[in-house]
Structures are given as structure tokens and as C-alpha cells.
Design a protein around this motif. Structure first.
Motif, mmCIF file in Angstrom:
data_model
loop_
_atom_site.group_PDB
_atom_site.id
_atom_site.type_symbol
_atom_site.label_atom_id
_atom_site.label_comp_id
_atom_site.label_asym_id
_atom_site.label_seq_id
_atom_site.Cartn_x
_atom_site.Cartn_y
_atom_site.Cartn_z
ATOM 1 N N THR A 322 0.898 -1.488 -0.620
ATOM 2 C CA THR A 322 0.117 0.540 0.028
ATOM 3 C C THR A 322 0.986 1.083 0.242
ATOM 4 O O THR A 322 0.548 2.014 -0.426
ATOM 5 C CB THR A 322 -1.146 0.112 1.122
ATOM 6 N N ILE A 323 1.789 1.505 0.634
ATOM 7 C CA ILE A 323 2.732 2.150 1.071
ATOM 8 C C ILE A 323 3.304 2.255 -0.780
ATOM 9 O O ILE A 323 3.100 3.275 -0.908
ATOM 10 C CB ILE A 323 3.544 1.796 1.892
ATOM 11 N N ASP A 324 3.946 1.506 -0.922
ATOM 12 C CA ASP A 324 3.954 2.101 -2.803
ATOM 13 C C ASP A 324 3.659 2.220 -3.757
ATOM 14 O O ASP A 324 3.701 2.806 -4.311
ATOM 15 C CB ASP A 324 5.327 0.227 -3.074
ATOM 16 N N ARG A 325 2.708 1.973 -3.216
ATOM 17 C CA ARG A 325 0.928 2.472 -4.170
ATOM 18 C C ARG A 325 0.893 3.435 -4.009
ATOM 19 O O ARG A 325 0.661 4.601 -4.802
ATOM 20 C CB ARG A 325 -0.215 1.589 -4.222
ATOM 21 N N LEU A 326 0.995 4.135 -2.767
ATOM 22 C CA LEU A 326 0.663 5.567 -2.766
ATOM 23 C C LEU A 326 1.818 6.394 -2.737
ATOM 24 O O LEU A 326 1.338 7.325 -4.072
ATOM 25 C CB LEU A 326 -0.003 5.392 -1.471
ATOM 26 N N LEU A 332 3.025 9.744 -10.034
ATOM 27 C CA LEU A 332 3.078 10.469 -11.329
ATOM 28 C C LEU A 332 2.148 11.474 -11.103
ATOM 29 O O LEU A 332 1.875 12.083 -12.454
ATOM 30 C CB LEU A 332 1.647 8.937 -11.420
ATOM 31 N N LEU A 333 1.661 12.035 -9.784
ATOM 32 C CA LEU A 333 1.115 13.446 -9.505
ATOM 33 C C LEU A 333 1.716 14.539 -9.637
ATOM 34 O O LEU A 333 2.092 15.364 -10.159
ATOM 35 C CB LEU A 333 -0.024 13.355 -8.539
ATOM 36 N N PHE A 395 7.572 16.266 -12.663
ATOM 37 C CA PHE A 395 8.256 14.746 -12.001
ATOM 38 C C PHE A 395 7.151 14.037 -12.381
ATOM 39 O O PHE A 395 5.870 14.279 -12.156
ATOM 40 C CB PHE A 395 8.524 15.150 -10.896
ATOM 41 N N ASN A 396 7.454 12.634 -12.565
ATOM 42 C CA ASN A 396 6.654 11.286 -12.875
ATOM 43 C C ASN A 396 7.908 10.520 -12.713
ATOM 44 O O ASN A 396 8.398 9.844 -13.108
ATOM 45 C CB ASN A 396 6.126 11.803 -14.321
ATOM 46 N N SER A 397 6.708 9.602 -11.863
ATOM 47 C CA SER A 397 7.411 8.656 -11.206
ATOM 48 C C SER A 397 7.593 7.355 -12.601
ATOM 49 O O SER A 397 8.639 6.998 -12.492
ATOM 50 C CB SER A 397 6.865 7.916 -9.969
ATOM 51 N N PHE A 398 6.609 7.017 -13.082
ATOM 52 C CA PHE A 398 6.225 5.732 -14.045
ATOM 53 C C PHE A 398 7.040 6.078 -14.625
ATOM 54 O O PHE A 398 7.910 5.556 -15.536
ATOM 55 C CB PHE A 398 4.683 5.724 -15.005
#
Length: 887
Positions: A322-326, A332-333, A395-398
Motif C-alpha cells: 500500500t505504501i508503494d502504491r501511494l 505520478l502526480l 516529475f513523474n515516477s512512471f
């Protein structure tokens, strides 16, 4: 040369007693105090004897005694200790002249100088690995304490390699000029294995379940390829964390390892590990909430980010997911520095664990700068053009992960490449740094080997995947074997005029010798020579979709040995088969094609996760002599299942459709050389071209209707098919660090596939003759009739019948000129039975295991596969290996 044990001897050190008179009458305490000072000897001179390299003044400087001062027995003992502490002397003695107690003499024996350090008996560790640990070195002063310290270092080095039974015996070999050689005699002993792993205190899970979660394994005979059963103290600590992680994923939040003890067995060869654990109570999830200060974060969609619900058993792994997804969603934002943190509230009464995920306010981040360092050959633009982020972008992590994967897939840099993120000049700025470590991209291979597929192989190739640091690929190769010969040249420009358009050209000549088997003997059937070129272009459609276009022009020449398969200047179906006679000839093939590629693999060279799908079609017939449409689809999926295991699924299929209508009975419109073939190495467990449609020839026992079914006398020709499919499931098994360094990669696999869909060929028949010699039908014969031979008259180039003259020469004259008839020249073909088998879409299934090895002689692959399902006529093969080339 004299060897002396260094570990157990000691130097005889003593001080000569001062000649005080102890026989005088006793005195009072005050008198003793007064007379003691006046009775102490006064040093008049201090001499030094035995020093060779060390100056006498240097020796005297190490003690506190000086001429003109008095001395006591305690001061003499202190001086001896001071001299020994310098570690310059193996023996020291202070002598007092009996006639003159004011004259002291220091007699020293200097420690020798080390000449050489020698290592004997080490096989598991290289000399260089040991020498890096020890402190002794040539030209240093020898001391016992340094030797003992180095012995301890070597023992510790072996213990880190799992060899706790190692024994180090230091030896000193005395030389002239007070020099010595130090020899470390090493008895490495066996690797210390883990004999047993015991767990005390576990009630919910069995010892076997817990042992399966540990990296350390109990020593068993089948773990000869693994080092997991060797004792490693660091792994012991790691296993405690693995146990805790396992229990936390099962809901036992209070679990703890009370102690972990590793005990040597009495023979000091193996270890017994005992864990004392306390499981505690099992908890469920309580309230699950999100507290976010980010304005763009939709808390109403929180349930979409979490894999658990209130009431489920507590699972620490789900918390981490869950932490990784958040964090990923925040990235991504554009919030690069936002970080989710769990806040736990435990209720021990109802055994629930409530969790609130808090995300504090963070600025939206923009890319301030992209730095590249470490590239000495590769140009910056080659790396920058793979970035999915540009300076000034949000910035975008993806996009960051995608950039990392694309750069790593170039194959120019280290495998563990990562893009570093550092704060920029303002809170909303970030600097991305690609710290690359270039690896070799040039390949020069000259290898020779033996393959079960190609027999003797010679391969020479030159390849540069990063030509002039521009990311271009230049290659040339020559391959020779009894199966195929080829020479190829190729060039690829991945970015034409700095635009994302890849172009390439290949020029080739390939000589291919097809063959069949008669028993274990391989016989060449037809020769195929292809000479041509291909032009390629590739354009990305999206981040994952690419369109590749190509055009090829190929001159193909298929021929048969005329001495073997021709009669009267024509290919004889009786000798070669109708399918081979139809294939010979020279043809020009002009084809245009495309490939639509979807690729999400994390690494193109050795993927561990992701998917790749390729749809390809090639149309031949723009001009030239052949027209067909060949379609293929190929899909691969890779899964990283953890602990180094990589599971992959592969599937492919193809179909070729001919636009020709040759209108010949028993002749397929798709030519033999344009069909699909299947066997080794595509589907392991079968021989080369060992699956699919084939024509078999069985000989008859002479003068009988009985077939010879011994495989050594059966001619077997694979003729391919219009359609095929192939699937594979494979699990790559991780090995220990040593095996990984050697390039070993074992795997287990299941292969399934088939090739089919060809017109039934016209089979050859022979006349059936009865006991009178009269023809009564065609094979297969019934009743008392038996197959008879076929006699074919031989003709000259003009079509005239040939005869055998009396002298054995061939002539067109039926007589010898004196009225005697010459013998007709004929070719007699013994009867045989042809059978068409294998044209079935039913799957052939094999199961097996194999190992790949990047050997010094080239890539090596060995497979052991067993066919579970096969069809009549298939050629099975249990064992195969290839070395010196890749297929």
C-alpha cells in the motif's frame, strides 16, 4: 633449510641479578632508608652487543636507564619489557659485570627480516584473496604477534566462506643474513554445512514451513549446485528477519525471535542452528484510513489503493504494498518527495490493528536538470534520448522507471543501473543523475565446438553494439558447420538524423544442407543457397508499441546431387521423392513485410518481468518467382516470482498461404523451402526437424512382402507444414554466488507444439509380381505376390537408349558390329514402401531440465527432455547439447 614452529615457542628472557649483600646484620627502617639510596649502584657505562641492523644508541634509547643514574632490579625488568615491546628483538638479556656492577651490557638477538610470504594448501581461495587480508610483507621485521594476527585473519577469511574447520599452521624457514621465509600451511577442511535447523516455541507453523522461509537450508545430497546449506553468520541474521517477515504477513504482530544459536558439531565440521521464538497472538486489520495533505490526492479512491479490508488478517506485506502504491501515485502526480507513512494503533483486547496512512504536504516537483556521468565512450545524446522526462517537465515516477528500463535495455551499462534523485535549487525542483558504468560492447568471438545439432562448428564474429559511442550496431560473422555455412554483414542506426527512426541493412549468403537420417547416419538431401539483402526501418507508435518495416531480395538456389538422385538427366521421384524433385530450381524472392511489436520488458537481454508480443507478416510477390503471405505471432511473458526465480511463458504460431496454384496432384502450392519446420532446438525432446509431416521409406526383404522396420534402414524426410504453433513454460532456478559468477543458469521447462497442414504428397509405388513373374497390381501387394523392382533404361543426352559394349563402355549401338547384341544399360531400383505420417495438429509435449553456461568456448546449452506426447513418425531425442554458437 630449518623449519621452526612459530606458534608454541617462547624466548628465554632474563636479567642478571645485582650482587647485593644479603648476609649483613639487620638494620632499622630509618637506617635502611638512609643507606638504600647510597647503596644503589651507579651506572658508569651501558654497552650493546648483538645488534646488526639497529644502532646501539637506538637500542639504548628504548630504555630509561642512563649512565650516571642508579638502578634497581625493578628498573632492569622494566627495561627488558620496553625492549621486547618494540618487537625488534627475539631475545634480550641485560648482563651486569660481576667485578663492576656499574657496567651494564645489553645483549640482543634481532628479529629476522621477512624474505618471502608463502601460502601452501589453499585451493578454495586464490593467493591474491589471502594476501589482501594479511599484514606481513617482505622486508618487514618478523614478530610472533604479527604472525598470530595474520593467522587469525586467514581463519576469519575461511569462516566467511563457510569453512570453520580450516587450520592454519605458520612455519618459519631460517635463511642466511638473519632472514626468514614465512610459510602458512593451510588445511582448508570441508565447507561447514548446516546439519540441522531446529525451531523451538512454534505452535502454529511446523518446523518445515518455517525452514522453507529461510535462506539457509539443511544439508542434503540434492543441493550440490547450491551454497544455501553452508553456514554463514550474515545469513543467520537475515533468516531471523525472514522469520519475522513471514509471521508479520500471517498476522502475528508480536512475533519475536528470542535467540538464534549456531553450535558446531563435536567434529567441528558442521553446524546445528536452533531458533527460540515466541509467536504471540494473531491480529486482524481494524480501521483503515488515509490522511493526505496533498490536494490532488483523492481520498475517496483510497480503497482502490489498498489490497486489504477491515477484518482481514493483518499482513505486513500488504502494508508495504500500500505504501508503494501511494508513493507511486504521488509520484505520478508530480510529488517526488511525498512519502506515505503508516500510523499503527494496536488493540490487544480485541486483537485488531488499525492503520492510518499519512501523506504530508509536499511541493509538486519539476525536473531542474538531467546530469549524466561516467560515460567515457557513449555520447550523452545516446543516453538522453532514452529519457522519458525532459528538463522542465513535471516529475513523474512512471516516466522515471521507464527511462531507467530503456537505458538499461541498451546493454551498454551495468546491470544494476539506477537514476539518482537529488533535491534541486528550490523545494519544487529535482535533479536526475544517471551515473553510468560502461561495460564492454565490442564482441570478438572465435570458437570451435561440437553440437548434437550441427556436429563440428567453427564460428567467427565481430560485433560492436555501440559503434563510435553513437549507439549504432555494426556486425560481421562467418559460421561453418556440416549443417550450414553463412557469412553476414549488418548495420543498424537506431536514431536516423537524431530522430526516433531506426534503420538497418543486412547482406548475407547462407548455404544450408538439408538431410535425412537412415538410422544414426545423416545423409544430405538437398542444398539450399540463399544470397541477398534486407533493408529495415522501425518507428515507435507509442511508448510500448513499435512498427517495423522491411524489404528483402533473395536469390535462392535449391539443388540435389545428380549422381544420387538423377536418372537420364532428370530428378527421379523414385530416388529423391516427388517433394524433393519439385523443390529444385533457382528462384528470385522479393518480399516486403512488417512487424508490430508491443514490449514492456524490463531488460531486453535478460528480462525478469514484462511482456513482449510481435505480430509479423511478409508478402513475397512484388516481382520474382514466388508469391506467398507468411504470418506469425510471438508472445512472451516474464514473472519475477521472488528469491531469484524467473518464470516465463512463451507462445508462437505461424501460417503461410501461397497465391500460386500449381495444379499438380500431390504437390503443395507452398514450396518445400518456404514451409515451417519444428524440432530441436525449438521444441526440446525431439530431433532436428523431428516433429511434423514426413515421408518414410521402408525397404523390403528381398523377394518377400515383408518390410524392414529396423530404424537403421528407414529413410526419413521431414517435409514441413503450412502452419505451426509452439508454447513453452520455463522456470529459471537461481544458484549460489559462485555459480552465478561462472554464468550457470539452470531451468526446468515444458514445451508443446506441432507443425501441420500440407497436401498429402504423391507416394511412389512398385509393381506386384506373382510366382510366374507377371504383374498383378501395385504395392502394397496382397496374396502371394511380392513387390518387384523397377527397371529404367538409361538414355544419352539426345534421348537415345544406351547399351553396354563387350569392353564395358556405354554405346548407342545395339550390336557390336558383328551381329552380337549389346546388353541394354538399365538402372534397377529395388522396391520400397513410402508412408506419409505426422501431419497432425495434435500437440507434442515434452518436459525436461537444462542449464546454460557462458563458457570460455562460447555459449553452452545442455538439455535433458522427455517426450510425454508424440505422434507416429516423430523423432524423439532425450539428450542434446550445443556449444560454440547460439540458435
Amino acid at each position: 633449510m630449518l623449519g621452526t614452529m612459530l606458534g608454541g615457542f617462547s624466548a628465554p628472557v632474563y636479567a642478571q641479578a645485582t650482587p647485593f649483600d644479603t648476609s649483613a646484620s639487620p638494620v632499622t627502617e630509618s637506617e635502611a632508608t638512609t643507606t638504600a639510596a647510597s647503596a644503589l649502584p651507579v651506572i658508569r657505562a651501558i654497552d650493546v652487543e648483538g645488534s646488526q641492523r639497529i644502532e646501539p644508541d637506538t637500542v639504548r634509547s628504548y630504555i630509561d636507564l642512563r649512565p650516571g643514574s642508579t638502578y634497581t632490579r625493578a628498573q632492569l625488568d622494566e627495561s627488558l619489557r620496553d625492549l621486547f615491546e618494540t618487537e625488534l628483538f627475539r631475545d634480550v638479556e641485560i648482563r651486569i659485570d660481576p667485578a663492576d656492577n656499574a657496567h651494564l651490557t645489553i645483549v640482543v638477538q634481532e628479529n629476522p627480516v621477512i624474505n618471502r610470504i608463502l601460502l601452501e594448501g589453499n585451493r578454495r581461495l586464490e593467493d591474491d584473496d589471502i594476501r589482501q587480508e594479511i599484514r606481513l610483507a617482505p622486508r618487514q621485521i618478523f614478530t610472533r604477534s604479527r604472525v598470530r594476527a595474520d593467522v587469525a585473519r586467514i581463519i576469519e577469511l575461511y569462516r566467511r566462506r563457510g569453512r570453520f574447520a580450516a587450520i592454519i599452521e605458520p612455519q618459519m624457514v631460517e635463511l642466511d643474513q638473519n632472514r626468514v621465509d614465512i610459510v602458512f600451511e593451510i588445511s582448508e577442511g570441508p565447507a561447514s554445512r548446516v546439519q540441522a535447523i531446529n525451531v523451538i516455541g512454534n505452535e502454529v507453523f511446523s518446523d518445515g514451513q518455517l525452514r522453507s522461509e529461510m535462506a539457509t537450508k539443511q544439508s542434503r545430497f540434492f543441493r550440490f549446485f547450491s551454497s544455501s546449506d553452508t553456514f554463514d553468520p550474515d545469513r543467520l541474521a537475515f533468516d531471523q528477519q525472514r522469520l519475522r517477515q513471514f509471521y508479520l504477513t500471517e498476522g502475528y504482530a508480536d512475533f519475536r525471535v528470542i535467540s538464534a544459536v549456531a553450535e558446531l558439531t563435536p567434529d567441528r565440521r558442521d553446524f546445528i542452528i536452533t531458533y527460540l521464538v515466541e509467536e504471540g497472538e494473531r491480529y486482524r486489520f481494524g480501521d483503515l484510513e488515509l490522511d493526505s495533505d496533498l490536494r490532488d490526492f483523492d481520498e475517496a479512491q483510497f480503497s482502490n489503493y489498498i489490497p486489504m479490508q477491515t477484518g482481514d488478517w493483518y499482513n505486513a506485506q500488504q502494508i508495504e504494498d500500500t505504501i508503494d502504491r501511494l508513493n507511486e501515485t504521488a509520484g505520478l502526480l508530480g510529488y517526488a518527495f511525498a512519502e506515505a507513512r503508516p500510523d499503527f494503533r494496536i488493540n490487544r483486547e480485541d486483537r485488531t490493528m488499525a492503520v492510518t496512512f499519512r501523506i504530508e504536504q509536499a511541493p509538486r516537483v519539476y525536473v531542474e536538470r538531467i546530469d549524466i556521468s561516467g560515460n567515457t565512450l557513449t555520447q550523452d545524446k545516446v543516453i538522453r534520448r532514452e529519457f522519458r522526462l525532459r528538463e522542465g517537465d513535471a516529475f513523474n515516477s512512471f516516466s522515471l522507471r521507464r527511462s531507467q528500463s530503456r537505458i538499461q535495455s541498451l546493454g551498454f551499462f551495468q546491470e544494476d543501473f539506477e537514476i539518482d534523485q537529488t533535491p534541486g535549487s528550490a523545494p519544487d525542483r529535482i535533479i536526475l543523475t544517471a551515473n553510468v558504468e560502461e561495460s564492454a560492447t565490442g564482441e570478438l568471438q572465435l570458437s570451435a565446438g561440437f553440437s548434437s545439432l550441427e556436429r563440428f562448428i567453427i564460428n567467427f564474429s565481430v560485433r560492436q553494439r555501440n559503434f563510435l559511442g553513437r549507439g549504432q550496431e555494426l556486425r560481421a560473422g562467418i559460421n561453418y558447420s556440416s549443417y550450414s555455412n553463412s557469412i553476414e554483414l549488418g548495420f543498424t542506426e537506431p536514431y536516423l538524423f537524431d530522430r526516433n527512426i531506426a534503420v538497418g541493412v543486412d547482406v548475407f549468403r547462407r548455404d544450408f544442407d538439408s538431410f535425412n537420417f537412415i538410422g544414426n547416419e545423416r545423409n544430405t538431401t538437398y542444398q539450399q543457397v540463399s544470397t541477398g539483402f534486407q533493408i529495415r526501418a522501425g518507428v515507435p507508435l507509442t511508448e510500448y508499441w513499435t512498427l517495423a518495416l522491411r524489404y528483402g531480395l533473395n536469390n535462392e538456389d535449391v539443388s540435389l546431387d545428380q549422381n544420387t538422385f538423377f536418372i537420364n538427366g532428370q530428378c527421379s521421384p523414385l530416388l529423391a521423392g516427388r517433394f524433393l524433385c519439385d523443390a529444385i530450381g533457382q528462384r528470385l524472392i522479393s518480399s516486403v513485410g512488417y512487424s508490430l511489436v508491443y514490449n514492456t520488458l524490463d531488460n531486453s537481454f535478460r528480462p525478469s518481468r514484462g511482456r513482449r508480443v510481435i505480430l509479423s507478416q511478409d508478402f513475397a510477390g512484388l516481382f520474382g518467382d514466388v508469391t506467398y503471405l507468411r504470418s506469425r505471432i510471438d508472445a512472451d511473458q516474464y514473472f519475477n516470482v521472488g528469491s531469484g526465480f524467473i518464470f516465463s511463458l512463451s507462445a508462437e504460431a505461424g501460417y503461410v498461404h501461397s497465391f500460386e496454384n500449381r495444379g499438380l496432384a500431390g504437390v503443395d502450392d507452398v514450396r518445400l523451402t518456404d514451409r515451417f519446420f519444428l524440432g530441436e532446438p525449438q521444441i526440446r525432446g525431439f530431433d532436428i526437424r523431428g516433429v511434423g509431416p514426413r515421408v518414410q521409406r521402408f525397404s523390403y526383404q528381398p523377394g518377400t512382402n515383408t518390410l524392414i522396420t529396423d530404424q537403421q534402414f528407414v529413410v526419413d524426410d521431414a517435409i514441413g507444414g503450412r502452419a505451426y504453433y509452439l508454447g513453452r513454460a520455463e522456470l529459471e532456478i537461481p544458484l549460489g554466488a559462485g555459480a552465478r559468477e561462472l554464468g550457470f543458469r539452470p531451468s526446468i521447462f515444458v514445451d508443446a507444439g506441432a507443425v501441420f497442414g500440407v497436401t498429402n504428397p504423391t507416394l511412389q509405388t512398385f509393381p506386384c509380381i506373382d510366382s510366374t513373374g507377371a504383374t498383378v497390381g501395385q504395392t502394397p501387394c496382397t496374396g502371394d505376390s511380392v513387390p518387384g523392382p523397377i527397371v529404367i533404361p538409361l538414355l544419352d543426352n539426345a534421348g537415345n537408349a544406351l547399351f553396354i559394349a563387350a569392353d564395358g563402355t556405354l554405346t548407342t549401338d545395339p550390336t557390336d558390329g558383328m551381329g552380337n547384341a549389346n546388353t541394354a544399360a538399365n538402372r534397377t531400383i529395388a522396391p520400397f514402401l513410402e508412408r506419409f505420417v505426422g501431419d497432425s495438429p495434435m500437440p507434442r509435449v515434452t518436459i525436461g531440465a537444462g542449464v546454460s553456461w557462458n563458457s570460455p568456448f562460447g555459449p553452452f546449452r545442455i538439455d535433458l527432455a522427455y517426450a510425454l506426447l508424440s505422434e507416429e513418425g516423430d523423432e524423439e531425442k532425450l539428450f542434446s547439447f550445443n556449444i560454440g554458437t547460439q540458435f
